[in-house]
Design an enzyme around this catalytic site. Structure first.
Site, PDB file in Angstrom:
ATOM      1  N   LEU A 273     -10.585   6.035  13.696  1.00 36.03           N
ATOM      2  CA  LEU A 273     -10.087   6.334  15.028  1.00 36.03           C
ATOM      3  C   LEU A 273      -8.611   6.680  15.027  1.00 36.03           C
ATOM      4  CD1 LEU A 273     -11.636   3.800  17.502  1.00 36.03           C
ATOM      5  CD2 LEU A 273     -11.525   6.274  17.731  1.00 36.03           C
ATOM      6  N   ARG A 274      -7.946   6.210  13.980  1.00 39.44           N
ATOM      7  CA  ARG A 274      -6.509   6.377  13.927  1.00 39.44           C
ATOM      8  C   ARG A 274      -6.105   7.841  14.058  1.00 39.44           C
ATOM      9  NH1 ARG A 274      -3.463   1.977  11.315  1.00 39.44           N
ATOM     10  NH2 ARG A 274      -5.321   1.341  10.215  1.00 39.44           N
ATOM     11  N   GLY A 275      -6.929   8.702  13.453  1.00 41.01           N
ATOM     12  CA  GLY A 275      -6.645  10.123  13.497  1.00 41.01           C
ATOM     13  C   GLY A 275      -6.613  10.645  14.925  1.00 41.01           C
ATOM     14  N   THR A 278      -3.599   9.232  16.892  1.00 35.96           N
ATOM     15  CA  THR A 278      -2.334   9.857  16.509  1.00 35.96           C
ATOM     16  C   THR A 278      -2.252  11.283  17.032  1.00 35.96           C
ATOM     17  OG1 THR A 278      -2.491   8.599  14.483  1.00 35.96           O
ATOM     18  CG2 THR A 278      -0.801  10.275  14.565  1.00 35.96           C
TER      19      THR A 278
END
Lengths: 335, 557
Positions: A273-275, A278
C-alpha cells in the site's frame, strides 16, 4: 566553501523535483537517488538545505528543538526561560563508517569518565532533526544501521534504551540516500521504505556539460558573486516551496485521480500500500508546487516513476528497467 | 602531439607541477607504481609546495578513529579532564594528506577522506602499489583526484626548470568552444563523470598559468586531456561526435574543406586534435582493460552490502576485553568498574592531598564489549533434476548431498537443496543441519522434464544472498549438464533459456558468491563450462565420478 545555489544546478530535473516535493511534505518519506559518481547528487541535496530559510531553534539545545516543542527535548530545563535563535536548516552527512552509537547517541563518555556524570550525548539523528540526513552510498552502510534510520525516519522519534540511559527525543528529517546500483543491491524492504526514488545520469548533452563546467568555474572564482547572481532564482524556489506548503492542506485529490492511482499500482504490480499512499502524497505536493487546486492525471504521470519504480518486484531477467515498465503502463492506462 | 607542452619533463612531472600550483582545487593526484622516481617526486613536491601547507602522512591500515579524531582516552584519564586528539584529516587542513597503499584502503577510511575532498578541506596524494586489477585505489577517491599518473616504469622525472607560474586566476576562463571540446573528448573516451571535465578545465588553466599564458591555448587543452581524461578512458574513441549546434556538413563539402588550408580550425578540429592527444596518452593497462572489455572497478571501495564482517557491535556477546572504546567499540561499563574497583584504595593514596573521592579510572581499566558473529557456511546444492540429467546421475547427486550433510553435521555448517525441473526451481530443503529432514527431502526428489536452468541459478543466488546477509558464507554448487531448455519467462524458446541462464549466472559472478559447477553429463559439455565461467566459479567435469568423488571435490574448494 559555501553550498552551490540550488537553482544553478544544470538539468537533473527529476532529482530537483523529488527534493522539492520532500521539502514541501516531509511525510512522503525519504528520497533515494540512484546514479553514477559525479552526477551532483550530494550537491543538489546540500544546495536545497542551504537554500531554505533559517529556522527558529531553542538556543543551546542539542536536539534542534523548535521553541514550541522545547519541553520535549531532553535538554529542557523546566521553568527556565527559552531563548530562541535562528539557525540554518540542518544538513547532516552520515559517514559510511558510522556506528549505531554515533547515529542514535550514547553515553557521554567524556562526562562519565571525567565528572562521573551520567549524561546522554546526542547522535546524528538529533543533529538532523528538522533538516536533512544525507547518506552517500547507503547500500554500503551496515544493515542494522539502515534499519534503525528508517525506523526513526518513519516514527519521527528516537528512543534510546542503552548503557543505562533512557532517552527519547523527536527526530524528524528528510532522509536522502544515494547509491550506485553497481556496488551492491539494496534490499527490497529497505527500498520500499523510501518515499521517492530518482535515477540520475550523467548529462549526455555536451551543452549541459559545458554549462556545468562554466558554472562550477564561476562559482569557484567568485563564490559570493555567483551566489548573488542566483539569489533571485533561489528566492523564487523558496517562495514556491513556502506557497506550496501553505496550499498543501487544501489541494484536493478527486476520486477519479485516486482510482487512477490504484489502477496504475495494480497494473505495474507495485507491492504494498505504501506505493499508493506515497503516490497520492507526492501528487498533492506537486500540485501544490504547481499552484494547482487539485491533482490531475498530469501530476500522476509525472510522479508515478518517482513513487513506484523502486517498488516493482525485481524481474532479474527482464532487462527492461522499472521506469520503462511504468511508462508503458501509463501509456496503456491513460493513453 | 604527445610531446606538446612537454618541455619540462615527463607527463607525471607536469601533473605534479600543476598539482603543486593549486592542490586544493585539483583535489589530488594518484601516483601508481612504486619506485625511486616516485619518492623523488614526493620529495620535490614537498619542497615546492607554497608556504606552510600541512603535509600529513597517513599510516597504512589507519583506523578511522585516528583519521577523524576524538577523545584521547589516555590523556583524558591521566589529566582528569577531556583531551581531544586531533584527527589526521583535521591536521591536514588546507594541506596535503598522503595516503600510502591506497589500493588497500578500507572503505570506511575512504569515505571521510572523500568528504573532506568534497568540502575542499585538503588535497590528497594517493600512492597506489597495486600490482593487478583486483587492487586499485577506491573509485570514490580516484574520482575526486584530478590526476592519475603511472610512475612505476619511469627512470627519471625531470622536475627542474619549471617556469615560474603566474597565478591561475590570472588566466582567463576557457572559451565555450574549448569547454565544448573538452566535454566532447570526455564523452568520446567514455569518461562519464562531470567531475573529470571540471578537473580538465582547471588543469588547462593551470597549464596556461604554468607557461605564463593569460589565455588557454591548444597546448593547454591537450595537456589537460592527456593528464586528466586519458587515464580514465573506458573506451577507445572512434571519432568525435560533432558538436550538436554546428550543422552537419554534407560529405562532399567536408572532403572539399579538407583540402583547403585556409579554413579556420573548427570545434571538430580542436576536438580531433585533443582526441589524438588523449588516445596517445591512454596508459597501457587501461588500454588492456578496455580491450578485454572489463571496467576497472575500485575493489577497495568498501565491499558489498551484507558482506560478512567481523563485528565489534553485533552478534553473540562474548564478554569483554581490555581496550579503548569509541568508533564502533562499546564500553563495557560494569566490567570497567569491576576492573577498576580493586585499585581504588591504592590510587587514592597515590593522589593523596587532592581530596578527590571520585572513582579513579586508568586507561588499563577500560573494557570493551566483544561480540561474535555467527559465521557458518552454507552449501547450496542446486540440482538439475530434468530428464536430460539421467536418473542415475541424480542418484549420485543425492548420495553426494547426503555425504556432505553428514560432514556438515560434524562441522556445524548448513546445507540447502534446490531442485529445478520442468518449469521452475523449488527449494526442497531450506538451510538446515538436520539429517533427517534432508534425507526425507532427498528421497522425495522427483526427476524428469525440461531444464529451467535460469530458474535454478536464480533460486540458488537468491538463497545465497539471503544467507550472506544473515552473516554466513554461501557456496553454490550447481549439479547440471548446463543445457537449458526452459525459459524463465513463459513463452521463451531454447535459445532464450540459455541466454537467461547466462544472465543469471553473471549476477552470481557480480555478487562475488563462490560457486562451482559440477558437470553431471556422461560426457563433459561446453555448456556447463560456459555456465561456470559466467558464474565466475570453478568447473568440475565429473563424467564418472561417484558421490564420494563429488564430495571430495567440493570439500577441496
Amino acid at each position: 566553501m559555501g553550498a552551490f545555489p540550488f537553482s544553478a544546478i544544470v538539468g537533473q530535473e527529476e532529482m530537483k523535483r523529488a527534493l522539492l516535493i520532500a521539502a514541501v511534505d516531509a511525510r512522503v518519506g525519504g528520497v533515494m537517488i540512484f546514479g553514477d559518481r559525479g552526477t551532483g547528487k550530494s550537491t543538489a541535496a546540500r544546495a536545497l538545505a542551504a537554500t531554505l530559510p533559517p529556522i527558529p531553534m531553542v538556543a543551546g539545545c542539542r536536539y534542534n528543538s523548535h521553541p514550541d516543542e522545547a519541553a520535549r527535548s531532553p535538554d529542557h530545563v523546566p521553568d527556565a526561560k527559552v531563548r530562541t535563535v535562528k539557525a540554518p536548516v540542518p544538513f547532516v552527512d552520515l559517514p559510511l563508517g558510522s556506528t549505531e552509537d554515533r547515529v542514535v547517541g550514547t553515553l557521554d563518555l567524556e562526562a562519565a569518565l571525567t565528572r562521573g556524570e551520567k549524561r546522554f550525548e546526542p547522535g546524528l539523528l538529533a543533529r538532523a532533526h528538522r533538516g536533512f540526513l544525507y547518506i552517500d552510498e547507503i547500500n554500503l552502510l551496515e544493515d542494522h544501521v539502515v534499519d534503525l534510520l528508517l525506523d526513526v525516519a518513519a516514527s519521527g522519534e528516537n528512543l534510546v534504551e542503552r548503557d543505562g540511559l533512557s532517552v527519547r527525543h523527536p527526530a524528524r528529517f528528510v532522509l536522502i540516500g544515494s547509491g550506485n546500483p553497481e556496488e551492491g543491491e539494496l534490499r527490497p524492504q529497505l527500498l520500499d521504505r523510501f518515499g521517492l526514488s530518482v535515477e540520475v545520469r550523467t548529462p549526455e548533452a555536451i551543452d549541459d556539460r559545458v554549462e556545468i563546467m562554466r558554472r562550477c568555474d564561476a562559482a569557484e572564482r567568485d563564490p559570493a558573486g555567483f551566489a548573488e547572481q542566483w539569489r533571485e532564482e533561489d528566492a523564487k524556489v523558496l517562495k514556491r516551496i513556502a506557497k506550496a506548503k501553505s496550499a498543501l492542506p487544501k489541494v484536493e485529490a478527486p476520486d477519479a485521480a485516486i482510482a487512477d492511482m490504484a489502477e496504475l499500482c495494480r497494473a505495474v504490480g507495485a507491492d504494498g500500500l505504501r506505493g499508493e499512499l506515497t503516490l497520492l502524497r507526492a501528487c498533492r505536493a506537486l500540485a501544490a508546487l504547481d499552484g494547482k487546486k487539485a491533482v490531475t492525471r498530469q501530476h500522476i504521470r509525472a510522479i508515478a516513476p518517482l513513487a513506484l519504480r523502486h517498488r516493482l518486484r525485481r524481474n532479474v531477467l527482464d532487462e527492461t528497467g522499472s521506469t520503462v515498465r511504468i511508462e508503458r503502463a501509463l501509456g496503456e492506462l491513460f493513453g | 602531439m604527445t610531446a606538446a607542452g612537454n618541455d619540462g619533463g615527463s607527463d607525471p612531472a607536469l601533473a605534479l607541477a600543476l598539482f603543486a600550483c593549486d592542490p586544493i582545487r585539483l583535489g589530488g593526484i594518484v601516483l601508481s607504481g612504486d619506485g625511486p622516481v616516485r619518492d623523488a617526486m614526493l620529495a620535490h613536491l614537498k619542497t615546492t609546495l607554497s608556504g606552510d601547507r600541512a603535509w600529513v602522512r597517513v599510516p597504512a591500515n589507519v583506523d578511522i578513529a585516528r583519521l577523524i579524531g576524538g577523545l584521547d582516552f589516555a590523556a583524558t584519564l591521566a589529566s582528569g579532564r577531556p583531551v581531544h586528539a586531533v584527527g589526521l584529516i583535521e591536521a591536514a587542513a588546507d594541506g596535503i594528506l598522503l595516503l600510502p597503499m591506497a589500493e588497500r584502503m578500507a572503505g570506511e577510511v575512504a569515505v571521510p577522506v572523500a568528504q573532506a575532498l568534497d568540502e575542499g578541506q585538503l588535497a590528497a596524494i594517493l600512492l597506489d602499489d597495486g600490482r593487478d586489477d583486483e587492487e586499485t585505489v577506491p573509485d570514490r577517491l580516484a574520482e575526486r583526484c584530478a590526476f592519475i599518473c603511472h610512475v612505476g616504469g619511469l627512470r627519471e622525472f625531470g622536475a627542474a626548470g619549471w617556469p615560474a607560474a603566474i597565478a591561475c586566476d590570472a588566466v582567463a576562463p576557457l572559451a565555450d568552444e574549448q569547454r565544448r571540446a573538452l566535454a566532447a573528448t570526455a564523452a568520446a573516451l567514455g569518461v562519464v563523470s562531470v567531475r573529470s571535465a571540471i578537473f580538465a578545465d582547471r588543469a588547462a588553466r593551470g597549464h596556461a598559468a604554468l607557461h605564463g599564458r593569460r589565455e588557454v591555448d591548444d597546448d593547454d587543452l591537450a595537456a589537460a586531456v592527456r593528464l586528466v581524461l586519458a587515464p580514465r578512458a573506458t573506451r577507445l574513441p572512434e571519432s568525435v561526435p560533432p558538436p550538436p549546434e554546428s550543422p552537419p556538413e554534407p560529405e562532399a563539402q567536408q572532403d572539399a574543406a579538407g583540402d583547403s588550408e585556409q579554413q579556420p580550425p573548427t570545434d571538430a578540429d580542436l576536438a580531433d586534435m585533443m582526441l589524438d592527444a588523449a588516445t596517445a596518452a591512454i596508459p597501457p593497462d587501461v588500454l588492456a582493460a578496455i580491450g578485454k572489455g572489463v571496467r576497472r572497478h575500485g575493489r577497495g571501495a568498501g565491499g558489498r552490502a551484507g558482506q560478512k564482517r567481523k563485528s565489534a557491535r553485533r552478534g553473540r556477546p562474548l564478554g569483554s576485553r581490555a581496550g579503548t572504546p569509541g568508533h564502533g567499540k562499546r564500553l563495557a561499563l560494569i566490567d570497567t568498574l569491576r576492573a577498576a574497583a580493586p585499585w581504588q584504595t591504592i590510587r587514592r593514596r597515590e593522589r593523596a592531598g587532592q581530596d578527590d573521592d571520585r572513582l579513579q579510572l586508568r586507561l588499563s581499566d577500560l573494557r570493551i564489549r566483544r561480540f561474535e558473529q555467527r559465521s557458518t557456511s552454507l552449501t547450496i546444492f542446486a540440482v538439475d533434476a530434468s530428464g536430460s540429467s539421467a536418473m542415475a546421475r541424480l542418484a549420485e547427486a543425492k548420495g553426494a548431498v547426503e555425504l556432505l550433510l553428514a560432514e556438515a553435521y560434524v562441522k556445524r555448517s548448513e546445507v540447502a537443496l534446490i531442485a529445478f525441473r520442468q518449469t521452475a526451481a523449488e527449494l526442497l530443503l531450506p538451510p538446515t543441519r538436520s539429517l533427517t529432514r534432508a534425507r526425507r527431502a532427498l528421497a522425495a526428489l522427483p526427476g524428469g522434464g525440461g531444464t529451467p536452468l535460469a530458474a535454478g541459478v536464480l533460486a540458488a543466488h537468491g538463497l545465497a544472498e539471503q544467507a550472506e546477509r544473515a552473516g554466513s558464507t554461501p557456496l553454490i554448487a550447481m549439479l547440471t549438464d548446463g543445457k537449458a531448455n526452459v525459459a524463465y519467462a513463459s513463452g521463451g524458446d531454447r535459445s532464450t533459456a540459455m541466454e537467461e541462464a547466462m544472465a543469471a549466472a553473471k549476477q552470481v559472478a557480480d555478487s562475488g558468491i563462490a560457486s562451482v559447477v559440477i558437470d553431471i553429463s556422461p560426457r563433459p559439455r561446453e555448456e556447463a563450462a560456459a555456465l561456470a565461467a559466467a558464474m565466475g566459479g570453478r568447473y568440475l567435469p565429473l563424467p564418472h565420478a561417484g558421490s564420494a568423488a563429488m564430495v571430495a571435490a567440493i570439500e577441496s574448494l
